[in-house]
Design an enzyme around this catalytic site. Sequence first.
Site, PDB file in Angstrom:
ATOM      1  N   GLY A 224       0.841  -1.206   0.000  1.00 29.57           N
ATOM      2  CA  GLY A 224       0.000   0.000   0.000  1.00 29.57           C
ATOM      3  C   GLY A 224       0.859   1.231   0.000  1.00 29.57           C
ATOM      4  O   GLY A 224       2.073   1.143  -0.199  1.00 29.57           O
ATOM      5  N   GLY A 227       3.894   1.182   2.246  1.00 32.06           N
ATOM      6  CA  GLY A 227       5.050   0.349   1.912  1.00 32.06           C
ATOM      7  C   GLY A 227       4.600  -1.073   1.662  1.00 32.06           C
ATOM      8  O   GLY A 227       3.579  -1.291   1.001  1.00 32.06           O
ATOM      9  N   VAL A 229       4.235  -5.322   3.383  1.00 33.29           N
ATOM     10  CA  VAL A 229       4.393  -6.250   4.497  1.00 33.29           C
ATOM     11  C   VAL A 229       4.807  -7.609   3.928  1.00 33.29           C
ATOM     12  O   VAL A 229       4.198  -8.097   2.971  1.00 33.29           O
ATOM     13  CB  VAL A 229       3.101  -6.400   5.337  1.00 33.29           C
ATOM     14  CG1 VAL A 229       3.291  -7.427   6.446  1.00 33.29           C
ATOM     15  CG2 VAL A 229       2.687  -5.070   5.931  1.00 33.29           C
ATOM     16  N   LYS A 242       7.377  -5.278   8.130  1.00 37.01           N
ATOM     17  CA  LYS A 242       6.745  -4.142   7.437  1.00 37.01           C
ATOM     18  C   LYS A 242       7.877  -3.246   6.948  1.00 37.01           C
ATOM     19  O   LYS A 242       8.694  -2.773   7.737  1.00 37.01           O
ATOM     20  CB  LYS A 242       5.828  -3.382   8.387  1.00 37.01           C
ATOM     21  CG  LYS A 242       5.091  -2.240   7.733  1.00 37.01           C
ATOM     22  CD  LYS A 242       4.013  -1.720   8.676  1.00 37.01           C
ATOM     23  CE  LYS A 242       3.358  -0.461   8.148  1.00 37.01           C
ATOM     24  NZ  LYS A 242       2.380   0.073   9.087  1.00 37.01           N
ATOM     25  N   ASP A 343      -5.566   5.867  14.078  1.00 37.46           N
ATOM     26  CA  ASP A 343      -5.832   5.350  12.726  1.00 37.46           C
ATOM     27  C   ASP A 343      -6.438   3.948  12.807  1.00 37.46           C
ATOM     28  O   ASP A 343      -6.030   3.032  12.095  1.00 37.46           O
ATOM     29  CB  ASP A 343      -4.548   5.354  11.890  1.00 37.46           C
ATOM     30  CG  ASP A 343      -4.837   5.186  10.389  1.00 37.46           C
ATOM     31  OD1 ASP A 343      -5.997   5.395   9.984  1.00 37.46           O
ATOM     32  OD2 ASP A 343      -3.906   4.851   9.631  1.00 37.46           O
TER      33      ASP A 343
END
Length: 516
Positions: A224, A227, A229, A242, A343
């Site tokens: 995404g 970055g 995973v 990650k 978030d």
Amino acid sequence: TMRSVALFSVLLSLATPCSSSDEEVLKPVTKEEHECVCEGSSCVTGNRCRGHQCFSSLTDSAGTMVSQKGCFKVYEQSTLTCKTPPSRDQIVECCQGHLCNMNITVQLPPKGTTQHYPQYNGLSTYSVTTLVTVIVVPIIALIFFSAVAVFVFRRIHRNQMERLTTRDAEYGTIDGLIASNVGESTLADLLDHSCTSGSGSGLPFLVQRTVARQITLNECVGKGRYGEVWRGQWQGESVAVKIFSSRDEKSWFRETEIYNTVLLRHENILGFIASDMTSRNSSTQLWLITHFHEMGSLYDYLQLSTLDAPGCLRMALSIASGLAHLHVEIFGTQGKPAIAHRDLKSKNILVKKNGQCCIADLGLAVMHFQDTNELDVGNNPKVGTKRYMAPEVLDDSIQMDSFESYKRVDIWALGLVLWEIARRTVSNGIVEDYKPPFHDVVPSDPSFEDMKKVVCVDQQRPNIPNRWFSDLTLTSMAKLMKECWYQNPSARLTALRIKKTLTKIDNSLDKIKTDI
Ligand code: ADE
């Protein structure tokens, strides 16, 4: 007026001449009159005249050469002036002084020659200046700023590397540590030991780095804007790696800082293993290594799987427990500050094999320390995901200096996650498709304005399907989520209250089962 004429002449004298034709323009306009020689048809008063400038001209009038001498006043309106550009058909030369045009004889160039005359109305007069200002200067400026940018980036990179080296120096040499500590241990051994030895959740820095560099990456499980995973392996154990995109480096710093300074070990918070920064081909690679959960994110899980009521409650309760643990401040040596996530969403929640979930991604989190009333908001310019933003974030009425505000923003988002889970919970053989919150009222990747219109202006809330009200669990869940969605942030439930209510529902469900 006289003042403006004088000012105009001063300005003209200050201007830099860029060609011979400009020079003519730049001659100061003098108010003094001179006697000039006058020859030609316009000399009605004899062979002398008075003017501010004397001239001598030659005009090719349909093949006939007409030579004239005479005077020009300051404000000459005729077609022939001192400013008349020389051409093949006409040429004017001016002078100032007593009878100064007596000996001036102008000549037209022979026909057929390709002499270039300066043009007042064309490109060439201004082309050099224009070219320099419009093309050359911006190019030089661009090169200059690019050089400065490269220099600054290299400087930052070098500083980061120096910080790492300092960190190494604090914790001894790598080789010794690999041999003595990391060698035969399992991750669980290392992490268990680190809990009693350090202040944060992770391993000593050097061990973190050693572990990071012994990881092999197996497969990419997510990608995404943040970055990527990867599922990686460390001494036979799966770990999640990650890899942060360089534009999200602030999130890496924040998450690393929080995990390394706060003891964050909870079954419903993603388990931290290590953080690592390496230099690769002059770019910085930022890794965050955590426990690997093969079932992936709650978002991915809900696309493909449905739940029964106990499964739904188990997930909901685990998320509420994780959030309650984040939100609470624990005092004492094994304590932790209060943390707000900022978030929360189904993509930042992972599903564990035991049916519980854990909360991930602390890149935006804020911390609060009650004793000093310190609010640590970090310095990440990122904002939460628009789709999950609370009304007070969207209309900017949020009280940013109060920690309570951030917890209430988390609760709004938790309500939306509960709604996503409840939709995928089967009751009487019915279930809804997976949809993200507000799927029916905003486009995919909604803008801030899209969300604001729906959530603040129209005050819309996710729809509660009728079938939920014929199910005890889903009815209770609906009530809970509605109490997460009050426009007034202070009216919303707390994570601890949601956790307690879900526990009660869970217990009453167990009781019904045993009664039957
Ligand atoms: N996706 C993001 N983080 C993950 C993790 N820790 N395990 C599995 N999948 C993930």
